[in-house]
Design a protein around this motif. Structure first.
Motif, mmCIF file in Angstrom:
data_model
loop_
_atom_site.group_PDB
_atom_site.id
_atom_site.type_symbol
_atom_site.label_atom_id
_atom_site.label_comp_id
_atom_site.label_asym_id
_atom_site.label_seq_id
_atom_site.Cartn_x
_atom_site.Cartn_y
_atom_site.Cartn_z
ATOM 1 N N ALA A 33 11.302 19.219 -7.097
ATOM 2 C CA ALA A 33 11.036 20.341 -6.197
ATOM 3 C C ALA A 33 9.659 20.190 -5.559
ATOM 4 O O ALA A 33 9.491 20.357 -4.353
ATOM 5 C CB ALA A 33 11.130 21.658 -6.963
ATOM 6 N N ALA A 36 9.775 17.455 -2.957
ATOM 7 C CA ALA A 36 10.437 17.894 -1.719
ATOM 8 C C ALA A 36 9.502 18.765 -0.894
ATOM 9 O O ALA A 36 9.412 18.621 0.331
ATOM 10 C CB ALA A 36 11.721 18.661 -2.055
ATOM 11 N N ALA A 37 8.770 19.660 -1.577
ATOM 12 C CA ALA A 37 7.841 20.543 -0.861
ATOM 13 C C ALA A 37 6.746 19.724 -0.180
ATOM 14 O O ALA A 37 6.393 19.976 0.977
ATOM 15 C CB ALA A 37 7.221 21.553 -1.825
ATOM 16 N N LEU A 40 8.146 17.870 2.905
ATOM 17 C CA LEU A 40 8.313 18.786 4.042
ATOM 18 C C LEU A 40 6.960 19.162 4.664
ATOM 19 O O LEU A 40 6.796 19.141 5.877
ATOM 20 C CB LEU A 40 9.039 20.057 3.596
ATOM 21 N N ILE B 117 15.796 25.470 6.396
ATOM 22 C CA ILE B 117 14.564 24.793 5.987
ATOM 23 C C ILE B 117 13.541 25.814 5.506
ATOM 24 O O ILE B 117 12.889 25.636 4.467
ATOM 25 C CB ILE B 117 14.004 23.956 7.151
ATOM 26 N N TYR B 121 12.059 25.867 1.742
ATOM 27 C CA TYR B 121 10.618 25.688 1.553
ATOM 28 C C TYR B 121 10.004 26.898 0.858
ATOM 29 O O TYR B 121 9.166 26.750 -0.034
ATOM 30 C CB TYR B 121 9.953 25.446 2.906
ATOM 31 N N LEU B 124 10.799 26.601 -2.731
ATOM 32 C CA LEU B 124 10.105 25.480 -3.370
ATOM 33 C C LEU B 124 8.643 25.817 -3.678
ATOM 34 O O LEU B 124 8.136 25.468 -4.741
ATOM 35 C CB LEU B 124 10.157 24.239 -2.476
ATOM 36 N N VAL B 125 7.974 26.465 -2.728
ATOM 37 C CA VAL B 125 6.539 26.692 -2.948
ATOM 38 C C VAL B 125 6.258 28.046 -3.595
ATOM 39 O O VAL B 125 5.118 28.349 -3.904
ATOM 40 C CB VAL B 125 5.725 26.599 -1.626
ATOM 41 N N ALA B 134 0.310 25.519 1.339
ATOM 42 C CA ALA B 134 1.569 24.881 1.743
ATOM 43 C C ALA B 134 2.271 25.692 2.828
ATOM 44 O O ALA B 134 2.841 25.133 3.771
ATOM 45 C CB ALA B 134 2.478 24.736 0.524
ATOM 46 N N VAL B 138 3.262 24.810 7.227
ATOM 47 C CA VAL B 138 4.539 24.943 7.931
ATOM 48 C C VAL B 138 4.486 26.078 8.958
ATOM 49 O O VAL B 138 5.176 26.053 9.976
ATOM 50 C CB VAL B 138 5.676 25.170 6.907
#
Lengths: 304, 327
Positions: A33, A36-37, A40, B117, B121, B124-125, B134, B138
């Motif tokens: 995970a 992947a972060a 991205l 996406i 994301y 994930l974060v 993070a 984005v």
């Protein structure tokens, strides 16, 4: 007003982290995970980073080698920034930068003040036709700008305002109002009615209630919408093209960058530096006031 | 004061006088409103507060909108009434059909990919140590104008012919070369070019989706998560049966909001390809027909079409919101 659903009641952005959530996180987080972060995050940053690096490389280097070779063979120059600002390069971004500021300031302040007053009337005063009027303003949010541009241009021609900042100030103000009123109205409705009632019993009129009770409480909402509108106006291309496309006198920086990209699409030394000059202000505003901007976004938007 | 200002001091002066004029108008309104008291006076105050807004909206949005719809039934010069012919052109002319096809591809791909996406994301974060950093990475493209984003990505897609010692300067083509392929004219080959333009808007909108969805994820009550945890669910089950249902109303809002923004995409196409090489979309074609091809009627019809396409999306959004409120 049943169709109006306040989105402002979205919960706070940063929730406090109870220990339960932390233990939960531990079990969920796997190295995959995180990987992947990171992938991205890097993918999202590389395009901007590449152009930023390029803006500091000499013209010849930009045009013959990839920007990634910069790290093995670094040569740094400020020439590109000098030529986009200089008058002789024919780009003259400084003047357009000033135009963008001149366009933005009234285009943010005017709708903000007007919308605050209107939102107050909608939120706290009873008057005939209130619901239908509010519904109409709410519905106007969905009107695409494209539909309004040509008739507006005709109006501006008739009153001889073409080629002045007034066209941009007035049109940006009008376009901003439906969303601004909606957001500020939602925010004002959350202020306890008791406060207003108490002020009224003390003999305060709607003018003094607006200034003494509402405005101080409203600052975060005004900031949220102000930043939102500022980014919108600064980054706009379409409205500028239609109303300021004729001459350089009132054209904003986005317009000059778009023209540069169209006419000198391979002049990467100019394009890279130009792009960064144009994004430095919105990115700074954004980074400093991200919290307010996010609040503006969370309050819901179908603008455009 | 209403002339074109050409020097910087003149411009600043004009801006200040405009703001002063505005302040004076507001002052008059507030002064008059201040003279009315009591419940009866309320009415007057409300109308006074709404007066400038109603005027500005009537002149700036309502009249122009109706006028454009009216114009869409007239010919190129705006003189002769031709009924629905402009709409007929949009749905039969081969060029216009390409425009429609492209718009459909945009509106299908951008909202779904950007939202997917953004959601992934955000999960994930979530609650990681670098969460805010993070997210900023984005989210940052949201602050960049679509023109600048167009320039940034045009540079990514830059093409150099595959001959001798010529090196690629665009990262995408360089990656293709590194992988053993031949460089491609990325922005010229259709329909690949449209897909690559779509990437740019996804790049911008994913941050928006992530921010909104992240707030929604954080609003899921901890006891629900903890209860699921005690039941021993794995990460995927957690996503399927807790996270997704909880954020579902927000997903609808994000999808529709991004969808509407996508429908109106103009700057990216104009900056990167100018709508050439079969990349035009409705909003770009509107501009081209109105200002470059001098076909006012068709331009008006395209703008009206844009308006018509927005309505069902908004209607769906409002309906979903009301449904989730009722629950």
């Amino acid at each position: 007003m049943s169709t109006v659903t306040p989105v402002t009641s979205t919960p706070p952005l940063v929730a406090d982290k109870p220990s339960a959530a932390k233990t939960a996180k531990k079990r969920l987080s796997s190295p995959w995970a995180s990987l992947a972060a990171i992938v991205l995050g890097v993918l999202w940053t590389i395009p901007t980073f590449g152009l930023l690096v390029s803006s500091f490389r000499p013209e010849r280097a930009i045009k013959t080698t990839g920007w990634w070779t910069f790290f093995t063979n670094p040569t740094v120059t400020l020439d590109n920034y000098r030529s986009v600002f200089g008058e002789d390069g024919g780009v003259n971004l400084a003047a357009f930068f000033v135009n963008s500021l001149i366009i933005c300031i009234p285009s943010v302040l005017i709708p903000l003040a007007l919308a605050a007053l209107a939102a107050y009337a909608f939120a706290w005063i009873e008057f005939p036709g209130k619901n239908i009027l509010f519904l109409a303003v709410f519905a106007l949010q969905i009107v695409p700008l494209q539909v309004t541009l040509i008739p507006l241009l005709e109006i501006f021609v008739n009153v001889k305002l073409t080629g002045t900042f007034w066209t941009l100030w007035l049109s940006h103000s009008a376009f901003a109002l439906p969303l601004a009123i909606y957001l500020l109205h939602n925010f004002m409705r959350e202020i306890p009615a008791g406060l207003i009632e108490a002020a009224r019993i003390d003999g305060a009129g709607h003018v003094s209630i607006f200034f003494k009770v509402m405005l101080p409480l409203l600052t975060p909402a005004l900031a949220a919408f102000g930043i939102f509108q500022f980014l919108w106006v600064w980054n706009d291309l379409l409205v500028a093209l239609v109303f300021a496309g004729g001459g350089d006198e009132v054209a904003p920086i986005t317009l000059q960058l778009a023209n540069l990209s169209g006419t000198r699409g391979t002049a990467w030394q100019l394009l890279s530096a130009g792009a960064f000059v144009s994004i430095i202000v919105p990115v700074t505003v954004f980074l400093l006031l991200q919290r307010y901007f996010v609040r503006g976004l969370l309050a819901g938007s179908v603008k455009g | 004061m209403f002339n074109t200002a050409s020097t910087t001091p003149e411009k600043i002066l004009q801006m200040l006088s405009a703001l002063l004029l505005f302040a004076a108008v507001m002052g008059v309104i507030l002064f008059i409103a201040g003279r009315f008291g009591g419940r009866k006076g309320d009415r007057v105050v409300a109308y006074l507060y709404l007066l400038p807004v109603v005027l500005l909206l009537a002149v700036g949005l309502v009249y122009p909108g109706l006028r454009t719809i009216y114009q869409s039934f007239f010919d190129a010069a705006g003189d002769a009434f031709i009924g629905f012919d402009n709409y007929g052109t949009i749905f039969s002319d081969p060029d216009q059909l390409t425009v429609l096809r492209n718009t459909v591809i945009w509106v299908v791909l951008v909202p779904f990919l950007a939202t997917a996406i953004g959601l992934v994301y955000a999960i994930l974060v979530d609650k990681s140590r670098f969460e805010s950093f993070a997210k900023t990475l984005v989210f940052l493209p949201m602050a960049i104008s679509m023109v600048a984003a167009g320039v940034i990505w045009k540079f990514m897609y830059e093409y150099r012919p595959d001959q001798g010692t010529v090196k690629q300067i665009g990262l995408v083509n360089q990656v293709i070369v590194w992988l053993g392929g031949k460089p491609i004219q990325l922005l010229i080959d259709s329909p690949l070019n449209t897909l690559l333009l779509i990437v740019v808007l996804i790049w911008i909108q994913a941050g928006f989706a992530m921010t909104i969805l992240s707030a929604s994820i954080k609003a899921i009550p901890d006891d629900i998560i903890e209860a699921a945890r005690l039941d021993g669910v794995n990460a995927w089950q957690m996503f399927r049966s807790i996270t997704l249902p909880s954020v579902q109303p927000t997903v609808v809002v994000v999808l529709t909001t991004v969808g509407i923004a996508t429908l109106k995409v103009f700057d990216i196409v104009r900056t990167m390809t100018g709508g050439n090489f079969k990349t035009s979309v409705v909003a770009n074609e509107f501009y081209r027909q109105t200002f470059n091809a001098d076909n006012q009627g068709l331009g008006a019809a395209l703008a009206t079409l844009l308006f018509l396409l927005v309505i069902p999306i908004v209607w769906y959004n409002v309906r979903q919101l009301r449904r989730s409120e009722a629950r």
